[in-house]
Design an enzyme around this catalytic site. Structure first.
Site, PDB file in Angstrom:
ATOM      1  N   HIS A 217       3.207   5.728  -2.326  1.00 26.25           N
ATOM      2  CA  HIS A 217       2.816   5.065  -1.079  1.00 26.25           C
ATOM      3  C   HIS A 217       1.647   5.808  -0.421  1.00 26.25           C
ATOM      4  O   HIS A 217       0.741   5.192   0.142  1.00 26.25           O
ATOM      5  CB  HIS A 217       4.030   4.998  -0.141  1.00 26.25           C
ATOM      6  CG  HIS A 217       3.767   4.272   1.142  1.00 26.25           C
ATOM      7  ND1 HIS A 217       3.345   2.950   1.175  1.00 26.25           N
ATOM      8  CD2 HIS A 217       3.846   4.666   2.443  1.00 26.25           C
ATOM      9  CE1 HIS A 217       3.183   2.571   2.449  1.00 26.25           C
ATOM     10  NE2 HIS A 217       3.487   3.597   3.223  1.00 26.25           N
TER      11      HIS A 217
ATOM     12  N   MET B  69       4.299  -6.706  -1.921  1.00 24.22           N
ATOM     13  CA  MET B  69       5.622  -6.920  -1.311  1.00 24.22           C
ATOM     14  C   MET B  69       5.509  -7.595   0.048  1.00 24.22           C
ATOM     15  O   MET B  69       6.340  -7.359   0.925  1.00 24.22           O
ATOM     16  CB  MET B  69       6.328  -5.562  -1.157  1.00 24.22           C
ATOM     17  CG  MET B  69       6.425  -4.752  -2.438  1.00 24.22           C
ATOM     18  SD  MET B  69       7.106  -3.118  -2.083  1.00 24.22           S
ATOM     19  CE  MET B  69       6.767  -2.267  -3.639  1.00 24.22           C
ATOM     20  N   SER B  70       4.495  -8.423   0.228  1.00 25.87           N
ATOM     21  CA  SER B  70       4.307  -9.030   1.557  1.00 25.87           C
ATOM     22  C   SER B  70       3.620 -10.377   1.421  1.00 25.87           C
ATOM     23  O   SER B  70       3.623 -10.982   0.350  1.00 25.87           O
ATOM     24  CB  SER B  70       3.448  -8.093   2.428  1.00 25.87           C
ATOM     25  OG  SER B  70       2.130  -8.013   1.931  1.00 25.87           O
TER      26      SER B  70
ATOM     27  N   ASN C 259      -4.092   0.376  -6.617  1.00 22.78           N
ATOM     28  CA  ASN C 259      -3.676   1.128  -7.826  1.00 22.78           C
ATOM     29  C   ASN C 259      -3.545   0.131  -8.973  1.00 22.78           C
ATOM     30  O   ASN C 259      -3.373  -1.069  -8.733  1.00 22.78           O
ATOM     31  CB  ASN C 259      -2.315   1.807  -7.583  1.00 22.78           C
ATOM     32  CG  ASN C 259      -1.255   0.808  -7.151  1.00 22.78           C
ATOM     33  OD1 ASN C 259      -1.181   0.449  -5.967  1.00 22.78           O
ATOM     34  ND2 ASN C 259      -0.465   0.340  -8.093  1.00 22.78           N
TER      35      ASN C 259
ATOM     36  N   HIS D 182       8.313  -6.323   6.831  1.00 21.88           N
ATOM     37  CA  HIS D 182       8.536  -6.502   5.401  1.00 21.88           C
ATOM     38  C   HIS D 182       9.988  -6.864   5.121  1.00 21.88           C
ATOM     39  O   HIS D 182      10.900  -6.374   5.786  1.00 21.88           O
ATOM     40  CB  HIS D 182       8.185  -5.213   4.654  1.00 21.88           C
ATOM     41  CG  HIS D 182       6.728  -4.857   4.719  1.00 21.88           C
ATOM     42  ND1 HIS D 182       6.214  -4.006   5.666  1.00 21.88           N
ATOM     43  CD2 HIS D 182       5.684  -5.247   3.961  1.00 21.88           C
ATOM     44  CE1 HIS D 182       4.917  -3.872   5.492  1.00 21.88           C
ATOM     45  NE2 HIS D 182       4.561  -4.620   4.456  1.00 21.88           N
TER      46      HIS D 182
ATOM     47  N   TYR E 220      11.588  -5.868   2.598  1.00 18.36           N
ATOM     48  CA  TYR E 220      12.281  -4.696   2.035  1.00 18.36           C
ATOM     49  C   TYR E 220      12.836  -3.788   3.130  1.00 18.36           C
ATOM     50  O   TYR E 220      13.643  -2.907   2.853  1.00 18.36           O
ATOM     51  CB  TYR E 220      11.384  -3.904   1.070  1.00 18.36           C
ATOM     52  CG  TYR E 220      10.092  -3.370   1.629  1.00 18.36           C
ATOM     53  CD1 TYR E 220      10.072  -2.333   2.549  1.00 18.36           C
ATOM     54  CD2 TYR E 220       8.869  -3.894   1.213  1.00 18.36           C
ATOM     55  CE1 TYR E 220       8.900  -1.836   3.056  1.00 18.36           C
ATOM     56  CE2 TYR E 220       7.676  -3.409   1.715  1.00 18.36           C
ATOM     57  CZ  TYR E 220       7.694  -2.378   2.641  1.00 18.36           C
ATOM     58  OH  TYR E 220       6.522  -1.898   3.140  1.00 18.36           O
ATOM     59  N   GLU E 221      12.406  -3.998   4.381  1.00 23.01           N
ATOM     60  CA  GLU E 221      12.998  -3.236   5.479  1.00 23.01           C
ATOM     61  C   GLU E 221      14.313  -3.869   5.938  1.00 23.01           C
ATOM     62  O   GLU E 221      14.968  -3.350   6.840  1.00 23.01           O
ATOM     63  CB  GLU E 221      12.035  -3.190   6.664  1.00 23.01           C
ATOM     64  CG  GLU E 221      10.777  -2.391   6.373  1.00 23.01           C
ATOM     65  CD  GLU E 221       9.756  -2.546   7.491  1.00 23.01           C
ATOM     66  OE1 GLU E 221       9.812  -1.764   8.445  1.00 23.01           O
ATOM     67  OE2 GLU E 221       8.917  -3.459   7.400  1.00 23.01           O
TER      68      GLU E 221
ATOM     69  N   HIS F 240       2.071   2.066   9.265  1.00 26.13           N
ATOM     70  CA  HIS F 240       2.085   0.770   9.946  1.00 26.13           C
ATOM     71  C   HIS F 240       2.364   1.009  11.429  1.00 26.13           C
ATOM     72  O   HIS F 240       3.414   1.518  11.785  1.00 26.13           O
ATOM     73  CB  HIS F 240       3.184  -0.133   9.375  1.00 26.13           C
ATOM     74  CG  HIS F 240       3.033  -0.444   7.915  1.00 26.13           C
ATOM     75  ND1 HIS F 240       2.633  -1.675   7.453  1.00 26.13           N
ATOM     76  CD2 HIS F 240       3.203   0.316   6.816  1.00 26.13           C
ATOM     77  CE1 HIS F 240       2.586  -1.648   6.128  1.00 26.13           C
ATOM     78  NE2 HIS F 240       2.934  -0.453   5.713  1.00 26.13           N
TER      79      HIS F 240
ATOM     80  N   ALA G  45      -2.075  -4.600   0.525  1.00 25.79           N
ATOM     81  CA  ALA G  45      -2.295  -3.640  -0.550  1.00 25.79           C
ATOM     82  C   ALA G  45      -1.514  -4.158  -1.753  1.00 25.79           C
ATOM     83  O   ALA G  45      -0.409  -4.676  -1.597  1.00 25.79           O
ATOM     84  CB  ALA G  45      -1.781  -2.270  -0.137  1.00 25.79           C
TER      85      ALA G  45
ATOM     86  N   SER H 113      -1.184  -2.512   4.479  1.00 25.32           N
ATOM     87  CA  SER H 113      -1.023  -1.052   4.504  1.00 25.32           C
ATOM     88  C   SER H 113      -2.367  -0.343   4.433  1.00 25.32           C
ATOM     89  O   SER H 113      -3.186  -0.639   3.571  1.00 25.32           O
ATOM     90  CB  SER H 113      -0.204  -0.599   3.292  1.00 25.32           C
ATOM     91  OG  SER H 113       1.024  -1.253   3.262  1.00 25.32           O
TER      92      SER H 113
HETATM   93  N1  HPA Z   1       3.295  -2.906  -6.652  1.00 24.57           N
HETATM   94  C1  HPA Z   1       3.791  -3.526  -5.575  1.00 24.57           C
HETATM   95  N2  HPA Z   1       3.276  -3.401  -4.363  1.00 24.57           N
HETATM   96  C2  HPA Z   1       2.187  -2.616  -4.228  1.00 24.57           C
HETATM   97  C3  HPA Z   1       1.616  -1.939  -5.306  1.00 24.57           C
HETATM   98  C4  HPA Z   1       2.210  -2.089  -6.595  1.00 24.57           C
HETATM   99  O1  HPA Z   1       1.765  -1.524  -7.616  1.00 24.57           O
HETATM  100  N3  HPA Z   1       0.541  -1.249  -4.823  1.00 24.57           N
HETATM  101  C5  HPA Z   1       0.474  -1.520  -3.488  1.00 24.57           C
HETATM  102  N4  HPA Z   1       1.464  -2.338  -3.117  1.00 24.57           N
END
Ligand code: HPA
Length: 279
Positions: free
Chosen positions: A254, A218-219, A242, A91, A93-94, A69, A121, A38
């Site tokens: 996001h 998540m990837s 983050n 992903h 989650y999609e 994306h 990310a 991302s």
């Molecule tokens: N958690 C999960 N996925 C992420 C995060 C997070 O804090 N930051 C960027 N992708």
């Protein structure tokens, strides 16, 4: 019965997608594939003599549904090495299966790619990490409860691939050298892959810390498993966009993740190019 990835014509999804990419790129022979996370799209702009193949022209490649994306493969050279850059990943989650998430990797392997570079990310769990830190992935924990190898064995993959060396030690050494030369601070740690798409709770983050994770996202995990099943060498980077939930007063969004990705993309590009020139 038609099994996973099969089409009824005897050809699997990866074969059909590979044929389509070959039709677009002729005899272009990539050695390395780079999967962009991302906010890292800018890396695709640094590819020389770039040719683009939108996912719409590749059967089996869905259109990415997440803001930030874009869906295309970019073929060309980076640091003199023929590469394919995957801009936009699939992903779980999609709603995609792990096999769909790993489909591009199976195509890359058929095109001759032997080294896979994955980027993502991630939220930072280690107390010394800051938003903007870069982490070399030393290992991962699959908490997605999904696996791209689930189902019938794909031709060229074993039933029970070894995962004791998921992220290549020699490539990691090259990445550390590249970081030193480029004066880019580079941490190293364990990536935990979760299904998402909600970010974690503080209690979940404390659990992940106890499990030995340093970053959470998540990837990446499905792609790396498929690559190792095909004996591809893997190099992985997490961009800590983050601090994970509960570790700072900030809420996670996001938009902030994408914005931080853009800020760190230049440093990550330097690292990847620094590794490629050493291959
Ligand atoms: N958690 C999960 N996925 C992420 C995060 C997070 O804090 N930051 C960027 N992708």
């Amino acid at each position: 019965m038609i099994g996973k990835g099969e089409t009824g014509s005897g050809k699997g999804a990866a074969d059909l997608a590979t044929e389509a990419v070959r039709r677009e790129l002729g005899d272009f022979a990539p050695r390395v594939a780079v999967v962009l996370g991302s906010g890292l799209g800018a890396l695709a702009e640094t590819v020389r003599e770039a040719r683009r193949v939108p996912y719409a022209r590749i059967p089996g490649f869905p259109e990415p549904g997440v803001a930030g994306h874009t869906g295309q493969l970019v073929a060309g050279t980076l640091a003199g090495v023929p590469v394919l850059v995957q801009q936009g990943r699939f992903h779980l989650y999609e709603g995609h299966s792990a096999a769909t998430a790993a489909l591009p990797v199976r195509v890359f392997h058929r095109l001759g790619v032997t080294t896979l570079v994955v980027t993502n990310a991630a939220g930072g769990l280690r107390p010394t990490f800051e938003a903007g830190s870069l982490m070399l992935i030393a290992d991962h924990i699959n908490l997605m409860w999904r696996n791209p190898l689930f189902g019938p064995v794909e031709p060229g993959e074993g039933r029970f691939p070894d995962m004791s060396d998921p992220y290549d030690a020699d490539l990691r050494a090259l990445a550390r050298d590249a970081a030193r030369e480029a004066k880019v601070p580079l941490e190293e740690g364990v990536y935990a892959g979760l299904l998402g798409p909600s970010y974690e709770t503080p209690a979940e983050i404390r659990m992940l810390q106890r499990l030995g994770a340093d970053a959470v996202g998540m990837s990446t995990v499905p792609e790396v498993i498929a690559a190792r099943a095909r004996a591809m060498r893997v190099l992985g980077f997490s961009m800590i966009t983050n601090l994970a939930a509960g570790l700072s007063a900030e809420k996670i969004s996001h938009e902030d993740v994408l914005a931080m990705g853009k800020r760190v993309a230049g440093d990550l590009a330097k690292l990847i190019q620094g590794v490629l020139v050493k291959l």
